[in-house]
Design a protein around this motif. Structure first.
Motif, PDB file in Angstrom:
ATOM      1  N   GLY A   1       6.779 -16.658 -28.210  1.00 34.75           N
ATOM      2  CA  GLY A   1       6.787 -17.807 -27.267  1.00 34.75           C
ATOM      3  C   GLY A   1       5.785 -17.784 -27.449  1.00 34.75           C
ATOM      4  N   ASP A   2       5.220 -16.665 -26.250  1.00 36.46           N
ATOM      5  CA  ASP A   2       4.076 -16.432 -25.827  1.00 36.46           C
ATOM      6  C   ASP A   2       3.045 -16.235 -26.319  1.00 36.46           C
ATOM      7  OD1 ASP A   2       3.550 -15.723 -22.894  1.00 36.46           O
ATOM      8  OD2 ASP A   2       3.369 -13.661 -22.720  1.00 36.46           O
ATOM      9  N   ARG A   3       1.232 -16.648 -25.168  1.00 41.47           N
ATOM     10  CA  ARG A   3       0.434 -16.799 -25.076  1.00 41.47           C
ATOM     11  C   ARG A   3      -0.668 -15.578 -25.282  1.00 41.47           C
ATOM     12  NH1 ARG A   3      -1.921 -21.968 -27.397  1.00 41.47           N
ATOM     13  NH2 ARG A   3      -3.673 -20.810 -27.870  1.00 41.47           N
ATOM     14  N   TRP A   4      -1.114 -15.473 -26.194  1.00 41.86           N
ATOM     15  CA  TRP A   4      -2.020 -14.535 -25.698  1.00 41.86           C
ATOM     16  C   TRP A   4      -3.457 -13.735 -25.803  1.00 41.86           C
ATOM     17  CZ3 TRP A   4      -1.237 -10.093 -21.465  1.00 41.86           C
ATOM     18  CH2 TRP A   4      -0.528  -9.987 -21.198  1.00 41.86           C
ATOM     19  N   ALA A   5      -4.510 -13.788 -24.896  1.00 47.43           N
ATOM     20  CA  ALA A   5      -6.084 -13.776 -25.476  1.00 47.43           C
ATOM     21  C   ALA A   5      -6.219 -12.539 -26.018  1.00 47.43           C
ATOM     22  CB  ALA A   5      -6.780 -13.940 -24.130  1.00 47.43           C
ATOM     23  N   VAL A   6      -6.931 -12.506 -27.224  1.00 46.37           N
ATOM     24  CA  VAL A   6      -6.817 -10.784 -28.189  1.00 46.37           C
ATOM     25  C   VAL A   6      -8.932 -10.467 -28.337  1.00 46.37           C
ATOM     26  CG1 VAL A   6      -6.826 -10.351 -30.055  1.00 46.37           C
ATOM     27  CG2 VAL A   6      -5.097 -11.191 -29.327  1.00 46.37           C
ATOM     28  N   VAL A   7      -8.730 -10.161 -27.457  1.00 46.71           N
ATOM     29  CA  VAL A   7     -10.145  -8.792 -28.077  1.00 46.71           C
ATOM     30  C   VAL A   7      -9.592  -8.300 -29.178  1.00 46.71           C
ATOM     31  CG1 VAL A   7     -12.019  -8.130 -26.738  1.00 46.71           C
ATOM     32  CG2 VAL A   7     -11.260  -9.120 -25.639  1.00 46.71           C
ATOM     33  N   VAL A   8     -10.458  -8.227 -30.398  1.00 43.67           N
ATOM     34  CA  VAL A   8     -11.058  -7.207 -30.943  1.00 43.67           C
ATOM     35  C   VAL A   8     -12.108  -6.323 -31.261  1.00 43.67           C
ATOM     36  CG1 VAL A   8     -10.194  -6.601 -33.610  1.00 43.67           C
ATOM     37  CG2 VAL A   8      -9.098  -7.646 -32.203  1.00 43.67           C
ATOM     38  N   ALA A   9     -12.212  -5.207 -31.284  1.00 43.00           N
ATOM     39  CA  ALA A   9     -13.735  -5.040 -31.496  1.00 43.00           C
ATOM     40  C   ALA A   9     -13.783  -3.997 -32.850  1.00 43.00           C
ATOM     41  CB  ALA A   9     -13.922  -3.620 -30.247  1.00 43.00           C
TER      42      ALA A   9
ATOM     43  N   THR B   1     -13.520 -19.700 -25.173  1.00 38.57           N
ATOM     44  CA  THR B   1     -13.356 -20.756 -25.348  1.00 38.57           C
ATOM     45  C   THR B   1     -12.633 -20.871 -23.920  1.00 38.57           C
ATOM     46  OG1 THR B   1     -11.429 -20.976 -26.902  1.00 38.57           O
ATOM     47  CG2 THR B   1     -13.646 -20.798 -27.939  1.00 38.57           C
ATOM     48  N   PRO B   2     -12.298 -22.270 -23.475  1.00 32.60           N
ATOM     49  CA  PRO B   2     -11.922 -22.672 -22.741  1.00 32.60           C
ATOM     50  C   PRO B   2     -10.023 -22.843 -22.792  1.00 32.60           C
ATOM     51  CG  PRO B   2     -12.834 -24.842 -23.293  1.00 32.60           C
ATOM     52  CD  PRO B   2     -13.129 -23.415 -24.006  1.00 32.60           C
ATOM     53  N   ASN B   3      -9.874 -22.810 -24.437  1.00 32.07           N
ATOM     54  CA  ASN B   3      -8.490 -22.084 -25.092  1.00 32.07           C
ATOM     55  C   ASN B   3      -8.557 -20.575 -24.622  1.00 32.07           C
ATOM     56  OD1 ASN B   3      -5.740 -21.963 -25.978  1.00 32.07           O
ATOM     57  ND2 ASN B   3      -6.985 -21.622 -28.228  1.00 32.07           N
ATOM     58  N   TRP B   4      -9.496 -19.686 -24.985  1.00 24.82           N
ATOM     59  CA  TRP B   4      -9.173 -18.142 -24.868  1.00 24.82           C
ATOM     60  C   TRP B   4      -9.497 -17.916 -23.248  1.00 24.82           C
ATOM     61  CZ3 TRP B   4     -11.327 -14.508 -22.088  1.00 24.82           C
ATOM     62  CH2 TRP B   4     -11.485 -12.942 -22.641  1.00 24.82           C
ATOM     63  N   GLU B   5     -10.119 -18.946 -22.424  1.00 16.10           N
ATOM     64  CA  GLU B   5      -9.954 -18.288 -20.705  1.00 16.10           C
ATOM     65  C   GLU B   5      -8.471 -18.991 -20.213  1.00 16.10           C
ATOM     66  OE1 GLU B   5     -13.563 -18.589 -18.625  1.00 16.10           O
ATOM     67  OE2 GLU B   5     -13.433 -20.288 -19.692  1.00 16.10           O
ATOM     68  N   GLN B   6      -8.076 -19.533 -20.824  1.00 13.41           N
ATOM     69  CA  GLN B   6      -6.523 -20.130 -20.006  1.00 13.41           C
ATOM     70  C   GLN B   6      -5.319 -19.209 -20.425  1.00 13.41           C
ATOM     71  OE1 GLN B   6      -4.435 -23.908 -22.057  1.00 13.41           O
ATOM     72  NE2 GLN B   6      -3.525 -24.238 -20.065  1.00 13.41           N
TER      73      GLN B   6
ATOM     74  N   GLY C   1      -4.874 -12.215 -16.470  1.00 17.63           N
ATOM     75  CA  GLY C   1      -5.198 -11.102 -15.413  1.00 17.63           C
ATOM     76  C   GLY C   1      -5.799 -10.228 -16.786  1.00 17.63           C
ATOM     77  N   ARG C   2      -4.394  -9.827 -17.938  1.00 17.04           N
ATOM     78  CA  ARG C   2      -4.833  -9.411 -18.464  1.00 17.04           C
ATOM     79  C   ARG C   2      -5.225  -9.554 -20.772  1.00 17.04           C
ATOM     80  NH1 ARG C   2      -3.739  -4.138 -16.633  1.00 17.04           N
ATOM     81  NH2 ARG C   2      -2.651  -3.968 -14.698  1.00 17.04           N
TER      82      ARG C   2
ATOM     83  N   ALA D   1      -5.849  -4.516 -22.216  1.00 18.33           N
ATOM     84  CA  ALA D   1      -7.164  -4.564 -20.563  1.00 18.33           C
ATOM     85  C   ALA D   1      -7.116  -5.594 -19.734  1.00 18.33           C
ATOM     86  CB  ALA D   1      -8.026  -4.853 -21.436  1.00 18.33           C
ATOM     87  N   SER D   2      -7.340  -5.480 -18.923  1.00 23.28           N
ATOM     88  CA  SER D   2      -7.512  -6.084 -17.699  1.00 23.28           C
ATOM     89  C   SER D   2      -9.259  -7.165 -17.497  1.00 23.28           C
ATOM     90  CB  SER D   2      -7.369  -5.281 -16.580  1.00 23.28           C
ATOM     91  OG  SER D   2      -6.743  -4.779 -16.068  1.00 23.28           O
ATOM     92  N   VAL D   3      -8.743  -8.235 -17.337  1.00 23.83           N
ATOM     93  CA  VAL D   3     -10.405  -9.258 -17.241  1.00 23.83           C
ATOM     94  C   VAL D   3     -10.574  -9.257 -15.642  1.00 23.83           C
ATOM     95  CG1 VAL D   3     -10.489 -11.887 -18.600  1.00 23.83           C
ATOM     96  CG2 VAL D   3      -9.270 -10.541 -19.189  1.00 23.83           C
ATOM     97  N   LEU D   4     -12.138  -9.051 -15.918  1.00 21.98           N
ATOM     98  CA  LEU D   4     -12.895  -9.301 -14.380  1.00 21.98           C
ATOM     99  C   LEU D   4     -13.680  -9.689 -14.659  1.00 21.98           C
ATOM    100  CD1 LEU D   4     -13.059  -5.223 -14.657  1.00 21.98           C
ATOM    101  CD2 LEU D   4     -11.848  -6.459 -13.478  1.00 21.98           C
TER     102      LEU D   4
END
Length: 163
Positions: free
Chosen positions: A16-24, A90-95, A100-101, A150-153
């Motif tokens: 049920g946890d939510r994570w932002a994802v970055v895919v290259a 998006t605001p959803n991604w930033e939230q 911080g990861r 990955a950390s978010v800066l």
């Protein structure tokens, strides 16, 4: 060298946890091999489906930089990889990234579906995200997904030799 394709999303994990994802997605096999070497040195590992779906990824020395609403680069601790064109967050991604990861993954060329220009129809956009998520899950199920946290800066990471 052709640029990698970058994608951002938010996933709801099995717990049920939510994570932002970055895919290259690498543009070709040579770029994939070069990026995979750098990212493995930074701590990314081959990830199985269970690990991906539960967010059980290794901590890495990688960071992603978000500036003025765009993801601008990935830093491995030794190398900067520019996100061009920089995808907007998006605001959803930033939230979801506020912890911080983010979950970061590298995929081989032609893994993700290509739809050309961004569709205006939200149903098509949602369909595209669903196809991409299914492809990433398939890569993880087959043990081919290279991933980590990955950390978010909010500004580029300093160069390792400078203070």
């Amino acid at each position: 060298m052709t640029q990698a394709t970058w994608g951002l999303s938010v996933v709801d994990l099995a717990d049920g946890d939510r994570w932002a994802v970055v895919v290259a997605q690498a543009a070709d096999d040579a770029q994939y091999d070069a990026l995979a070497t750098r990212l493995k040195q930074a701590g990314l590992k081959r990830t199985r489906e269970r690990e991906w779906n539960r967010g059980l990824l290794p901590l890495t020395s990688c960071s992603v930089t978000v500036e003025d609403g765009y993801l601008t680069q990935l830093h491995t601790g030794r190398t900067r990889i520019l996100a061009f064109p920089p995808p907007d967050v998006t605001p959803n991604w930033e939230q979801a990234a506020a912890r911080g990861r983010v979950m970061f993954a590298l995929v081989k060329p032609n893994t993700l579906p290509s739809i050309g220009a961004q569709p205006q129809d939200e149903v098509l956009h949602s369909e595209h995200r669903g196809l991409a998520a299914a492809q990433i899950a398939a890569e993880a199920a087959d043990g081919r997904l290279l991933a980590g946290l990955a950390s978010v800066l909010d500004q580029p990471a300093p160069h390792p030799g400078r203070r």
